[in-house]
Design a protein around this motif. Structure first.
Motif, PDB file in Angstrom:
ATOM      1  N   VAL A   1     -14.049  19.950 -12.283  1.00  0.00           N
ATOM      2  CA  VAL A   1     -12.585  18.883 -12.557  1.00  0.00           C
ATOM      3  C   VAL A   1     -13.050  17.669 -11.702  1.00  0.00           C
ATOM      4  N   ILE A   2     -13.674  17.903 -10.461  1.00  0.00           N
ATOM      5  CA  ILE A   2     -14.057  16.640  -9.629  1.00  0.00           C
ATOM      6  C   ILE A   2     -15.161  16.170 -10.301  1.00  0.00           C
ATOM      7  N   ARG A   3     -16.201  16.540 -10.746  1.00  0.00           N
ATOM      8  CA  ARG A   3     -17.283  16.176 -11.421  1.00  0.00           C
ATOM      9  C   ARG A   3     -16.873  15.460 -12.682  1.00  0.00           C
ATOM     10  N   THR A   4     -16.024  15.974 -13.516  1.00  0.00           N
ATOM     11  CA  THR A   4     -15.451  15.306 -14.762  1.00  0.00           C
ATOM     12  C   THR A   4     -14.960  13.963 -14.392  1.00  0.00           C
ATOM     13  N   VAL A   5     -13.940  14.045 -13.467  1.00  0.00           N
ATOM     14  CA  VAL A   5     -13.132  12.627 -13.299  1.00  0.00           C
ATOM     15  C   VAL A   5     -13.849  11.517 -12.519  1.00  0.00           C
ATOM     16  N   THR A   6     -14.889  12.060 -11.268  1.00  0.00           N
ATOM     17  CA  THR A   6     -15.434  10.903 -10.807  1.00  0.00           C
ATOM     18  C   THR A   6     -16.788  10.631 -11.624  1.00  0.00           C
ATOM     19  N   GLY A   7     -17.064  11.417 -12.612  1.00  0.00           N
ATOM     20  CA  GLY A   7     -18.079  10.841 -13.634  1.00  0.00           C
ATOM     21  C   GLY A   7     -17.830   9.598 -14.527  1.00  0.00           C
ATOM     22  N   THR A   8     -16.586   9.742 -14.892  1.00  0.00           N
ATOM     23  CA  THR A   8     -15.901   8.734 -15.786  1.00  0.00           C
ATOM     24  C   THR A   8     -15.083   7.659 -15.369  1.00  0.00           C
ATOM     25  N   ILE A   9     -14.569   8.040 -13.956  1.00  0.00           N
ATOM     26  CA  ILE A   9     -13.492   6.726 -13.692  1.00  0.00           C
ATOM     27  C   ILE A   9     -14.049   5.652 -13.172  1.00  0.00           C
ATOM     28  N   ARG A  10     -13.029   4.673 -13.338  1.00  0.00           N
ATOM     29  CA  ARG A  10     -13.428   3.266 -13.037  1.00  0.00           C
ATOM     30  C   ARG A  10     -12.133   2.540 -12.680  1.00  0.00           C
ATOM     31  N   PRO A  11     -12.457   1.279 -12.158  1.00  0.00           N
ATOM     32  CA  PRO A  11     -10.930   0.695 -11.949  1.00  0.00           C
ATOM     33  C   PRO A  11      -9.970   0.488 -13.061  1.00  0.00           C
ATOM     34  N   GLY A  12      -9.015   0.624 -12.811  1.00  0.00           N
ATOM     35  CA  GLY A  12      -8.020   0.472 -14.069  1.00  0.00           C
ATOM     36  C   GLY A  12      -7.890   1.819 -14.903  1.00  0.00           C
ATOM     37  N   SER A  13      -8.561   3.116 -14.433  1.00  0.00           N
ATOM     38  CA  SER A  13      -8.297   4.143 -15.366  1.00  0.00           C
ATOM     39  C   SER A  13      -6.977   4.808 -15.042  1.00  0.00           C
ATOM     40  N   VAL A  14      -6.756   5.674 -16.177  1.00  0.00           N
ATOM     41  CA  VAL A  14      -5.666   6.276 -16.121  1.00  0.00           C
ATOM     42  C   VAL A  14      -6.036   7.789 -16.577  1.00  0.00           C
ATOM     43  N   VAL A  15      -5.914   8.773 -15.674  1.00  0.00           N
ATOM     44  CA  VAL A  15      -6.304  10.058 -15.549  1.00  0.00           C
ATOM     45  C   VAL A  15      -5.396  11.086 -16.072  1.00  0.00           C
ATOM     46  N   SER A  16      -5.808  11.706 -16.986  1.00  0.00           N
ATOM     47  CA  SER A  16      -4.828  12.863 -17.580  1.00  0.00           C
ATOM     48  C   SER A  16      -5.142  14.204 -16.816  1.00  0.00           C
ATOM     49  N   LEU A  17      -4.036  14.967 -16.099  1.00  0.00           N
ATOM     50  CA  LEU A  17      -4.280  16.047 -15.180  1.00  0.00           C
ATOM     51  C   LEU A  17      -2.967  16.932 -15.537  1.00  0.00           C
TER      52      LEU A  17
ATOM     53  N   SER B   1      -1.081   6.396 -22.902  1.00  0.00           N
ATOM     54  CA  SER B   1      -2.417   7.314 -23.404  1.00  0.00           C
ATOM     55  C   SER B   1      -3.191   7.593 -21.870  1.00  0.00           C
ATOM     56  N   TYR B   2      -4.447   7.628 -22.007  1.00  0.00           N
ATOM     57  CA  TYR B   2      -5.383   7.825 -20.943  1.00  0.00           C
ATOM     58  C   TYR B   2      -6.985   7.586 -21.255  1.00  0.00           C
ATOM     59  N   ASP B   3      -7.587   7.418 -20.385  1.00  0.00           N
ATOM     60  CA  ASP B   3      -9.047   7.086 -20.842  1.00  0.00           C
ATOM     61  C   ASP B   3      -9.941   8.027 -20.072  1.00  0.00           C
ATOM     62  N   VAL B   4      -9.362   8.973 -19.112  1.00  0.00           N
ATOM     63  CA  VAL B   4     -10.082  10.002 -18.298  1.00  0.00           C
ATOM     64  C   VAL B   4      -9.559  11.320 -18.545  1.00  0.00           C
ATOM     65  N   ASP B   5     -10.060  12.302 -19.277  1.00  0.00           N
ATOM     66  CA  ASP B   5      -9.473  13.718 -19.340  1.00  0.00           C
ATOM     67  C   ASP B   5     -10.136  14.480 -18.409  1.00  0.00           C
ATOM     68  N   SER B   6      -9.397  15.182 -17.413  1.00  0.00           N
ATOM     69  CA  SER B   6      -9.995  15.958 -16.255  1.00  0.00           C
ATOM     70  C   SER B   6     -10.272  17.133 -16.809  1.00  0.00           C
ATOM     71  N   LEU B   7      -9.890  17.891 -17.868  1.00  0.00           N
ATOM     72  CA  LEU B   7     -10.246  18.934 -18.352  1.00  0.00           C
ATOM     73  C   LEU B   7      -9.762  19.942 -17.748  1.00  0.00           C
ATOM     74  N   ASP B   8      -8.739  19.858 -16.780  1.00  0.00           N
ATOM     75  CA  ASP B   8      -8.321  20.925 -15.912  1.00  0.00           C
ATOM     76  C   ASP B   8      -7.726  22.004 -16.425  1.00  0.00           C
ATOM     77  N   PHE B   9      -7.078  21.895 -17.519  1.00  0.00           N
ATOM     78  CA  PHE B   9      -6.396  22.978 -18.385  1.00  0.00           C
ATOM     79  C   PHE B   9      -7.598  23.913 -18.839  1.00  0.00           C
ATOM     80  N   THR B  10      -8.912  23.765 -18.783  1.00  0.00           N
ATOM     81  CA  THR B  10      -9.724  24.852 -19.242  1.00  0.00           C
ATOM     82  C   THR B  10     -10.129  25.531 -17.837  1.00  0.00           C
TER      83      THR B  10
END
Length: 277
Positions: A227-243, A211-220
């Motif tokens: 996209v950058i704001r969404t990811v950097t606003g929620t990412i932290r060590p260990g995160s799995v980002v959906s792109l 699964s993942y804990d950060v959704d970039s919402l790039d598909f919108t």
């Protein structure tokens, strides 16, 4: 304010010029959404089966032989469905839904490699049927390749036999192309798998569901800065980002996103590396 950089010639582009230049240089004859082939995987959406026959035994065109890819691993202490890695190490995993125009996929991979990132690609089987050479491209770039079902249906809503066929259909194609069923399985059109889908994934040979804990919402297609704001606003060590492959915004966002991760001392690694001590 983030600059938008042309992914091929390095020039700074205006917002209107960004899309035109990228599409002219990278897409050729296809649009950024790859004719609607790339669908997002969110919390859930209705099942909409595309026209055409169910996955069958037809073999895709065989590319030049690639070295055998890594196989799925069991990670003791991790749950069946993994949403993130350890929070005490400065690593993150950028994971990409493998679908859409191959020119954009190659541009995303090139941008990741230029920024020193290794990523995880969860490929749709029908996409691999159409573009089998991309299996070599992904693995040769030092990335890892996994399973995102055969036709990208809403897998949680499918009957058991059809859901299993979606998982094993993609696994068979990965096996033919790489010698492995892939390192990970991610369910389609959902962030979280049902217990049944988790069980079916294990039956197909995947100890974990990714699964993942950060959704970039790039598909919108919100623009690279969003996209950058969404990811950097929620990412932290260990995160799995959906792109996603298939979107021009993702190509534009990746270089400044990797720069920001480096500024925070976060290193983008494959999901297997994220979970390996």
């Amino acid at each position: 304010m983030f600059r938008v950089i042309h992914p091929l010639n390095g020039q700074v582009l205006s917002q209107p010029g960004r899309r035109a230049a990228l599409r002219a240089a990278a897409l050729g004859t296809a649009g950024a959404a790859a004719a609607g082939l790339t669908a997002a995987c969110g919390p859930g959406r209705p099942a909409t089966a595309p026209s055409g026959p169910p996955p069958g035994p037809a073999r895709p065109a065989r590319p030049a032989q690639v070295a055998p890819a890594a196989a799925p691993r069991r990670f003791p202490g991790q749950p069946v469905e993994i949403g993130h890695g350890p929070r005490d190490r400065p690593r993150v995993a950028l994971t990409f839904h493998g679908n859409g125009d191959p020119a954009i996929a190659r541009a995303v991979l090139a941008a990741a490699e230029k920024g020193g990132a290794r990523v995880t690609v969860l490929a749709i089987g029908s996409w691999l049927d159409a573009h089998p050479e991309l299996a070599r491209r992904i693995l040769d770039g030092g990335h890892e390749l996994g399973n995102h079902t055969q036709r990208h249906l809403a897998i949680n809503d499918l009957p058991e036999a059809q859901a299993l066929a979606e998982i094993t259909g993609c696994a068979q194609r990965l096996k033919r192309l790489t010698g492995s069923i892939g390192t990970w399985f991610r369910p389609s059109q959902t962030q979280y798998a049902t217990p049944l889908v988790q069980k079916l994934a294990r039956r197909a040979g995947y100890p974990h569901v990714l699964s993942y804990d950060v959704d970039s919402l790039d598909f919108t297609s919100p623009g690279a800065a969003a996209v950058i704001r969404t990811v950097t606003g929620t990412i932290r060590p260990g995160s799995v980002v959906s792109l996603h492959f298939g979107y021009a915004d993702t190509v534009d966002a990746l270089p400044p996103l990797l720069e920001e991760l480096a500024r925070r001392n976060l290193r983008a690694v494959t999901t297997t590396e994220l979970l390996t001590p």
